[in-house]
Scaffold this active site. Sequence first.
Site, mmCIF file in Angstrom:
data_model
loop_
_atom_site.group_PDB
_atom_site.id
_atom_site.type_symbol
_atom_site.label_atom_id
_atom_site.label_comp_id
_atom_site.label_asym_id
_atom_site.label_seq_id
_atom_site.Cartn_x
_atom_site.Cartn_y
_atom_site.Cartn_z
ATOM 1 N N CYS A 37 -40.043 -67.525 51.743
ATOM 2 C CA CYS A 37 -40.688 -68.835 51.895
ATOM 3 C C CYS A 37 -40.426 -69.704 50.668
ATOM 4 C CB CYS A 37 -42.184 -68.654 52.122
ATOM 5 S SG CYS A 37 -43.051 -70.215 52.275
ATOM 6 N N CYS A 43 -43.363 -71.858 49.546
ATOM 7 C CA CYS A 43 -44.461 -71.108 48.908
ATOM 8 C C CYS A 43 -44.084 -70.737 47.468
ATOM 9 C CB CYS A 43 -44.762 -69.806 49.640
ATOM 10 S SG CYS A 43 -44.914 -69.937 51.409
ATOM 11 N N ASP A 44 -42.846 -70.294 47.262
ATOM 12 C CA ASP A 44 -42.479 -69.658 45.985
ATOM 13 C C ASP A 44 -41.487 -70.449 45.136
ATOM 14 O OD1 ASP A 44 -44.064 -67.524 46.790
ATOM 15 O OD2 ASP A 44 -42.402 -66.517 47.785
#
Length: 306
Positions: free
Chosen positions: A135, A138-139
Site C-alpha cells: 500500500c 499507507c507507507d
Amino acid sequence: MKTNSDYGIAVIGAGTAGLTAAIYASRAGQSVIVLDGRGYGGQIGNADRVENYPGFKSISGFDFATALYEQAIALGAKIRFSAVKSVKKTENGFEAETEKVTYITGSVIIASGLEKRKLGLDNEDILTGRGVSYCATCDGAFFKGKSTAVIGGGNTALEDALYLSAYCSEVYLVHRRDEYRAEKAYIDRINAKPNIIQLKSHIPVEIKGSDTVTGLIVKNIKDNTTRELDLSGIFAAVGQIPSSSIFGGLIDIDEYGYIIAGEDCKTSSEGIFAAGDCRTKQVRQLVTAAADGAVAGIAAAEYVRK
Ligand code: NAP
C-alpha cells in the site's frame, strides 16, 4: 458466544459494494449489520485519488469511503469492525459468525472484495512492514528521499509509482511485459516523471536485506541478465485475489476464487447475494461495485420482506 437476531440482513465487507448495499437495503426499510474486520472503505479507502467516479472530478479515496460510511450510518445501518469467520445456512435464514457474536439474519450480502496478491519471493513475508509493502498511500511517507521500486503494470502500480515519485529520490517501476495494463492517462503521467525509472520486461527475483530491505535483484527476461537495485522500499502491486475462501461449500465459486453470480448478484444459494469485486464480472471498478451494492441491497431487502 452471543447471538444477535436484530438484523434482517448481514453485509460482509464495508467497501464500496458493501456500504452501498447497506444504504439501499436500509432505505428499503431493512435493519442492516455490516461486518468487516479491517475497517471501512475496502480498496478505495487506500487510493490516493479517485478520478473516474461519476460526479467527482477528483476526490481522495479516504474522503470517498468516509462519505459512504457516514451515509450508511445516517440511514440506520450498523457497522461492526469484526471479521466474519463463517456463514451457515439454517432452516429460517443464515448465521454469520464473528469472534464474539453470531448474527442470525434472513439474508446475507457478500461484498468481501479482494486481497492483495503477493510476489511469491523468498523473504517477502519476513520483510513485510520492513520495506516490503502492499500500500503506497499507507507507507509511502516512510520512504521520503529514498529509493523504492513498484512491481506491476496495472492501474494500481502506475498510480503507486506516481504517488511515490513525490516522496522518493527515484522509483523503479518493474513490469514483466513491454506493455502496461494500466490506462493511457496513467502511462502519460509516468512518462512525464523523470524520477520514475521504467524497467519493462523485468521481473523481481530476490529481495535483499535481513532486518530491512536493502535491495532488489531484477531479471531482464529478454536477455536473462540480472542487476541489483539499491533501494529500501518495495511496493507490490501485482493484482488481487478474491476473498472468498470461507464461503466454499456454501455457494458456487469459480476456479479463480470468484463467487459465481450474475448482474442480479444472486449466488447459487437463495438468500445469499454477492456484490462487487468478489463476484464473477467483466469490469471491476468503483462504479460497478456501487452498482452491485444497489442491486444486491434491493434484492436482499425484497427477499427478506417476502
Ligand atoms: P491488475 O490490473 O490485475 O494488474 C496487475 C499487474 O500486476 C499486471 O500488470 C500484471 O502483469 C502484474 N502481475 C500479476 N502477477 C504478477 C507477478 N506474479 N509478477 C509480476 N507482475 C505480476 O491489478 P490492479 O492494478 O491492482 O488493478 C485492479 C483493478 O482495480 C483494475 O480493474 C484496475 O483498473 C482497478 N483500479 C482502478 C484505479 C482507478 O481507476 N483509479 C486505480 C487502481 C486500480 P500483466 O499485465 O502482464 O498481467
